[in-house]
Design a protein around this motif. Sequence first.
Motif, PDB file in Angstrom:
ATOM      1  N   PRO A  47       0.823  -1.215   0.000  1.00 53.74           N
ATOM      2  CA  PRO A  47       0.000   0.000   0.000  1.00 53.74           C
ATOM      3  C   PRO A  47       0.853   1.259   0.000  1.00 53.74           C
ATOM      4  O   PRO A  47       2.079   1.193   0.175  1.00 53.74           O
ATOM      5  CB  PRO A  47      -0.782  -0.128   1.310  1.00 53.74           C
ATOM      6  CG  PRO A  47       0.162  -0.824   2.224  1.00 53.74           C
ATOM      7  CD  PRO A  47       0.908  -1.809   1.348  1.00 53.74           C
ATOM      8  N   PRO A  48       0.237   2.422  -0.165  1.00 53.55           N
ATOM      9  CA  PRO A  48       0.982   3.691  -0.123  1.00 53.55           C
ATOM     10  C   PRO A  48       1.704   3.877   1.219  1.00 53.55           C
ATOM     11  O   PRO A  48       1.209   3.460   2.262  1.00 53.55           O
ATOM     12  CB  PRO A  48      -0.111   4.749  -0.294  1.00 53.55           C
ATOM     13  CG  PRO A  48      -1.229   4.039  -0.973  1.00 53.55           C
ATOM     14  CD  PRO A  48      -1.193   2.633  -0.460  1.00 53.55           C
ATOM     15  N   GLY A  49       2.883   4.503   1.173  1.00 54.25           N
ATOM     16  CA  GLY A  49       3.623   4.803   2.385  1.00 54.25           C
ATOM     17  C   GLY A  49       4.529   3.709   2.888  1.00 54.25           C
ATOM     18  O   GLY A  49       5.363   3.940   3.747  1.00 54.25           O
ATOM     19  N   SER A  50       4.382   2.504   2.350  1.00 50.32           N
ATOM     20  CA  SER A  50       5.212   1.382   2.788  1.00 50.32           C
ATOM     21  C   SER A  50       6.498   1.321   1.974  1.00 50.32           C
ATOM     22  O   SER A  50       6.514   1.665   0.793  1.00 50.32           O
ATOM     23  CB  SER A  50       4.438   0.070   2.638  1.00 50.32           C
ATOM     24  OG  SER A  50       5.255  -1.033   2.952  1.00 50.32           O
ATOM     25  N   ASP A  70       0.867   6.807   4.996  1.00 49.57           N
ATOM     26  CA  ASP A  70      -0.195   7.611   4.402  1.00 49.57           C
ATOM     27  C   ASP A  70      -1.155   6.717   3.628  1.00 49.57           C
ATOM     28  O   ASP A  70      -1.231   6.762   2.406  1.00 49.57           O
ATOM     29  CB  ASP A  70       0.429   8.665   3.486  1.00 49.57           C
ATOM     30  CG  ASP A  70      -0.582   9.714   3.038  1.00 49.57           C
ATOM     31  OD1 ASP A  70      -1.645   9.806   3.673  1.00 49.57           O
ATOM     32  OD2 ASP A  70      -0.307  10.413   2.058  1.00 49.57           O
ATOM     33  N   THR A  71      -1.885   5.886   4.361  1.00 48.51           N
ATOM     34  CA  THR A  71      -2.816   4.966   3.733  1.00 48.51           C
ATOM     35  C   THR A  71      -3.980   4.692   4.675  1.00 48.51           C
ATOM     36  O   THR A  71      -3.828   4.778   5.896  1.00 48.51           O
ATOM     37  CB  THR A  71      -2.135   3.629   3.373  1.00 48.51           C
ATOM     38  OG1 THR A  71      -3.097   2.730   2.812  1.00 48.51           O
ATOM     39  CG2 THR A  71      -1.518   2.977   4.605  1.00 48.51           C
ATOM     40  N   GLN A 111       2.467  -2.424  -6.465  1.00 45.96           N
ATOM     41  CA  GLN A 111       1.917  -1.390  -5.602  1.00 45.96           C
ATOM     42  C   GLN A 111       0.429  -1.217  -5.869  1.00 45.96           C
ATOM     43  O   GLN A 111      -0.021  -1.322  -7.007  1.00 45.96           O
ATOM     44  CB  GLN A 111       2.636  -0.056  -5.835  1.00 45.96           C
ATOM     45  CG  GLN A 111       4.034   0.000  -5.239  1.00 45.96           C
ATOM     46  CD  GLN A 111       4.698   1.342  -5.476  1.00 45.96           C
ATOM     47  OE1 GLN A 111       4.797   1.800  -6.610  1.00 45.96           O
ATOM     48  NE2 GLN A 111       5.163   1.976  -4.408  1.00 45.96           N
ATOM     49  N   THR A 166      -3.131   1.275  -4.646  1.00 48.49           N
ATOM     50  CA  THR A 166      -3.493   2.579  -4.102  1.00 48.49           C
ATOM     51  C   THR A 166      -4.716   2.447  -3.199  1.00 48.49           C
ATOM     52  O   THR A 166      -5.471   1.467  -3.272  1.00 48.49           O
ATOM     53  CB  THR A 166      -3.821   3.577  -5.223  1.00 48.49           C
ATOM     54  OG1 THR A 166      -5.037   3.154  -5.873  1.00 48.49           O
ATOM     55  CG2 THR A 166      -2.685   3.642  -6.254  1.00 48.49           C
ATOM     56  N   ASP A 167      -4.906   3.447  -2.348  1.00 51.67           N
ATOM     57  CA  ASP A 167      -6.096   3.456  -1.499  1.00 51.67           C
ATOM     58  C   ASP A 167      -7.377   3.462  -2.329  1.00 51.67           C
ATOM     59  O   ASP A 167      -8.356   2.794  -1.996  1.00 51.67           O
ATOM     60  CB  ASP A 167      -6.078   4.680  -0.591  1.00 51.67           C
ATOM     61  CG  ASP A 167      -5.124   4.524   0.585  1.00 51.67           C
ATOM     62  OD1 ASP A 167      -4.649   3.398   0.817  1.00 51.67           O
ATOM     63  OD2 ASP A 167      -4.848   5.525   1.265  1.00 51.67           O
ATOM     64  N   LYS A 183      -0.051  -0.661 -13.002  1.00 49.61           N
ATOM     65  CA  LYS A 183       1.208  -0.522 -12.285  1.00 49.61           C
ATOM     66  C   LYS A 183       1.825  -1.859 -12.009  1.00 49.61           C
ATOM     67  O   LYS A 183       1.140  -2.807 -11.672  1.00 49.61           O
ATOM     68  CB  LYS A 183       0.997   0.226 -10.961  1.00 49.61           C
ATOM     69  CG  LYS A 183       0.763   1.706 -11.114  1.00 49.61           C
ATOM     70  CD  LYS A 183       0.649   2.347  -9.752  1.00 49.61           C
ATOM     71  CE  LYS A 183       0.394   3.850  -9.861  1.00 49.61           C
ATOM     72  NZ  LYS A 183       0.250   4.488  -8.542  1.00 49.61           N
TER      73      LYS A 183
END
Length: 426
Positions: free
Chosen positions: A287-290, A317-318, A342, A344-345, A426
């Motif tokens: 997820p985002p931020g990882s 930030d997820t 990857q 996204t939220d 992606k």
Amino acid sequence: MAPVRTTGAIVASTAAISISMAIFSYFLFFKKTNSTLHCNKKKKSRNGVVDAIGNTPLIRINSLSEATGCEILGKCEFLNPGGSVKDRVALKVIQEALESGELAPGGVVTEGSAGSTAISLATVAPAFGCKCHVVIPDDAAIEKSQIIEALGATVERVRPVSITHRDHYVNIAKRRALEANELAAKDKKVRQVDGKDRDQMDGCVPDLEKENPGFLSHYNGGFFADQFENLANFRAHYEGTGPEIWEQTDGNVDAFVAAAGTGGTVAGVSTFLQEKSPKIKCFLIDPPGSGLFNKVTRGVMYTKEEAEGRRLKNPFDTITEGIGINRLTKNFMMAKLDGAFQGTDKEAVEMSRFLLKNDGLFLGSSSAMNCVGAVRVAKALGPGHTIVTILCDNGMRHLSKFYDPKYLAQYGLMPTATGLEFMSTK
């Protein structure tokens, strides 16, 4: 000659009847035997909550399978008694701790958790006569704390800080176990004074108990579950989840994909499956931020820009809870991965609504992200492959955030898709 023909006809007729009766009896017996076995199997009970953990169904996710031309299968971990894949970890951690003597009967299990592991520990601990104390970041969905407290555990909500900070929720949980052990030692010493029972000693109560009456009182020491670094986490999936997937697919699996929080699930399953067949490809969905995607694909946790100090103070930030991390755990380092994707939220939110509408699957945020990963893998491998992922938990513990329109609107994450058009390449 006529009598001979008649006798032959009678013999033939008798033989035919006998054969018919034998066949009829065989099928009657076979049906009754099968029916009896089926009934016996249905009637067989499991020994309490502990035996109900694991052996979850593996289901075909019809909408995603039809859309991709692959067989996309989901392991229904939300059907464990505590409602998530973390039941396996809680069980293994407590069993091993009791066997080793690190946890005493009647002791308190402490853990720092964003929710699911805490709920599982609170579910499993009482089955072994133990208590549970959980330290949880205060930005986690409030219903998780409510569930934990309803299960009889105590909850300590703290502000989110870096793992390097002494007051990170994991570090606090570790301290609580040490405090419980100190109190147990003092309590034992007090009981031994003059051979008197502690309750007869005119209010001689250890200071630690006065400071922490909520969870330390009368417990027989503490044990820090340490889900991130305790390899019982890995073993729970290497010995349980992985073998179940292999058996349920009859070994016909081409790929496995899952996100990582502690890393235990993706590590245990990937290691087992690749030992069975090196041809099975195993992937991470991040997820985002990882930082795990970067680690798997580039060998470093951070990009060049991030390493130059441009990272946000709070990189997580997820809105997907329980997955994504910016450090390497002992569990994750056991993983055998062929690549990473990857998500996204927005994709996770859209996927959850798509599956609810088309399959009747009411899934939590990490489960939705895993399904995003399954579609990513299907696109990468092409039609005709069998792909397995984990359906970690359902949506019931995500109502105040992941399924709340007002919360999603704040971040521009309201679902709008009518199909799978939200999936990027992606």
